[in-house]
Design an enzyme around this catalytic site. Structure first.
Site, PDB file in Angstrom:
ATOM      1  N   THR A  96       0.810  -1.218   0.000  1.00 42.87           N
ATOM      2  CA  THR A  96       0.000   0.000   0.000  1.00 42.87           C
ATOM      3  C   THR A  96       0.843   1.267   0.000  1.00 42.87           C
ATOM      4  O   THR A  96       0.341   2.348  -0.280  1.00 42.87           O
ATOM      5  CB  THR A  96      -0.938   0.026   1.225  1.00 42.87           C
ATOM      6  N   HIS A 103      10.015  -1.813   0.558  1.00 37.58           N
ATOM      7  CA  HIS A 103      10.589  -1.973   1.889  1.00 37.58           C
ATOM      8  C   HIS A 103      10.521  -3.439   2.284  1.00 37.58           C
ATOM      9  O   HIS A 103       9.624  -4.166   1.895  1.00 37.58           O
ATOM     10  CB  HIS A 103       9.863  -1.099   2.927  1.00 37.58           C
ATOM     11  N   HIS A 147      10.259  -6.223   5.232  1.00 37.90           N
ATOM     12  CA  HIS A 147       9.843  -6.471   6.609  1.00 37.90           C
ATOM     13  C   HIS A 147      10.788  -7.481   7.257  1.00 37.90           C
ATOM     14  O   HIS A 147      11.033  -8.555   6.699  1.00 37.90           O
ATOM     15  CB  HIS A 147       8.417  -7.041   6.655  1.00 37.90           C
TER      16      HIS A 147
END
Length: 522
Positions: free
Chosen positions: A102, A107, A109
């Site tokens: 979203t 990125h 995690h």
């Protein structure tokens, strides 16, 4: 400290770039790490590139390396600082709307895991699709051994091998890179199964270990094999390789013999002393068939073997019972779609595997895991001495920079047309002479169609003469096949180099034109 949200992702900019530096928990030249504001576990961290790009495929090779290096830093921080200490980690990326991304700023995690945080952790990230989690037990309804794989789940499983697999030697990452390179050399782009002889994998593994058995340090004698590659290796002594892992020991012996002839590359040994080369290949093939080939895909101890289902290839014929003679006739047949998926994922997979390998070697030899020199020593483009190629091409009349056409002067570089960081390939056809400006400007980027045409249309006479002088193969066909694979999986928007200070985003038109050029000579 941010949480992904539709509102944040719809603004057109990145909320990650609004996080103050004081909130970063780690950083390097190309990336930074911050805690997730709404973590799914204590310590949940996001690793983010400084540059705003939507997905992993848009990162440059140095950025990919930096992101994965920072993941390693974050994991080590968590292991030493978090209480209770993590028992494992889930590391993943949401790539695209369908995957739940979203915020359109890629990125990674990094989620610390602890025993008991879920009732049944087997399958890990596969639980994002209900009912698809526990792949160690019965497969879901409709599963067929020969059915094509789902690519994003496949990549997650391959990356999981680096975290979950048993790590007693560096053979597993060596085998994984050999599979990637073997598929690239075939130009794999379709869903069909691909069969790779074990002796071919052995040759590729020898090429990986070739630079790693030279001394790590400026003051060590050439006959001292310096870096340990397995947990059971004995302390190293000058002049001896006794107690070393079998493949590195064999490669060290071959490299020492090659040095007596002035040979610096595996390709030269293959042509100059085929008997010695074949002996080393036999040793490596037997070791691969007995150890990493049957163990690569196993995410846990041997007790999981009875319920484990392979996803890369059928490994049931391999194991400790395999003899040297048998290994030379055996092959690994990749399941449908695996070869193409490995090639497409290579720009991401290679730095991940290299990072895992570097970390293990650092631990085995008590070196700093963050030491950039160690990674460059093990995997850098300078691991093969290309100076003989530079001198020979100049001697055979190459006087101009291949890229810009200007006369070469004092700073003459040997450049890889297909970037080494993506697909290591030292074949003469993939090497060109370049001035310093073009070499530094191009870096690890594929070239546009015009320069690609210049490459495949280059005269072969000088290369053939250099090949005869140096015992260094031209391998035009292999280089073109690798290029076909690279351009087939080229995403839109990835930079293409069209000359000095000219980077343009790739498009479907560029990809189509590039493949037309390559297929016309394949």
């Amino acid at each position: 400290m941010v949480r992904e949200s539709p509102a944040a992702g719809s603004t057109g900019d990145s909320p990650f770039l609004q996080v103050p530096r004081s909130a970063w928990v780690a950083s390097n030249q190309y990336a930074f790490a911050v805690r997730d504001a709404y973590p799914v576990a204590v310590g949940h961290t996001l690793v983010v590139p400084h540059r705003l790009v939507p997905d992993l495929w848009s990162l440059t090779a140095p950025e990919r390396h930096a992101v994965l290096d920072l993941v390693d830093v974050v994991v080590r921080q968590m292991r030493s600082e978090l209480d209770p200490r993590p028992d494992g980690f889930t590391i993943g990326v949401n790539d695209g709307d369908a995957a739940g991304q979203t915020v359109q700023h890629v990125h990674v995690h990094v989620i610390p895991r602890r025993h008991g945080d879920v009732p049944d952790p087997v399958g890990g990230v596969r639980h994002v699709i209900p009912g698809k989690g526990n792949y160690l037990q019965a497969q879901p309804a409709g599963y067929q051994e020969d059915s094509p794989i789902e690519e994003s789940a496949f990549l997650q499983r391959v990356l999981a091998l680096l975290q979950e697999g048993r790590k007693v030697a560096t053979y597993k990452p060596a085998l994984l890179l050999a599979l990637v390179d073997a598929c690239a050399r075939r130009g794999a782009t379709g869903p069909e199964p691909v069969t790779i002889p074990v002796i071919e994998l052995a040759e590729l593994v020898i090429e990986s270990y070739w630079p790693q058995v030279r001394p790590y340090g400026d003051d060590l004698p050439e006959h001292w094999y310096r870096l340990r590659q397995a947990t059971g290796e004995r302390p190293l002594q000058p002049g001896s390789t006794h107690g070393q892992a079998r493949i590195p020991r064999a490669v060290h012996r071959l490299r020492h013999a090659a040095s007596q002839h002035g040979w610096t590359s595996p390709a030269q040994v293959r042509l100059g002393d085929p008997a010695a080369w074949q002996q080393t290949v036999c040793e490596a093939a037997e070791a691969l068939a007995r150890q990493p080939i049957p163990r690569l895909q196993r995410p846990g101890p041997w007790t999981a073997a009875a319920t484990y289902t392979s996803f890369l290839y059928d490994d049931s014929a391999f194991g400790e019972h395999v003899t040297a003679t048998q290994a030379l006739t055996m092959s690994v047949t990749l399941r449908p779609g695996v070869a193409a998926a490995l090639v497409r994922a290579a720009p991401l997979l290679r730095p991940a595997v290299e990072g895992s390998w570097t970390s293990m070697v650092a631990d085995l030899n008590q070196l700093s895991r963050a030491e950039q020199a160690l990674h460059g020593f093990l995997f850098g483009a300078t691991r093969t001495n290309l100076e003989p190629v530079r001198i020979a091409l100049l001697d055979h009349g190459v006087r101009d920079c291949f890229w810009c056409g200007t006369r070469l002067r004092s700073d003459v570089h040997v450049d890889h047309v297909l970037p080494w960081a993506h697909f290591p390939n030292d074949a003469l056809f993939n090497l060109v002479l370049s001035d310093q400006g073009c070499n530094l400007d191009k870096r690890d980027v594929l070239v546009g169609p015009a320069l690609l045409y210049r490459w495949v249309d280059r005269p072969l006479e000088a290369l053939q003469r250099v090949s005869e002088d140096l015992l260094w193969p031209v391998d035009r066909q292999q280089s073109v096949r690798i290029a076909v694979a690279a351009y087939t999986w080229l995403p839109d928007g990835v930079p293409l180099w069209e000359g000095a200070r000219r980077l343009v985003p790739s498009s479907s038109v560029d990809r189509t034109r590039a493949l037309e050029i390559l297929n016309s000579v394949a």
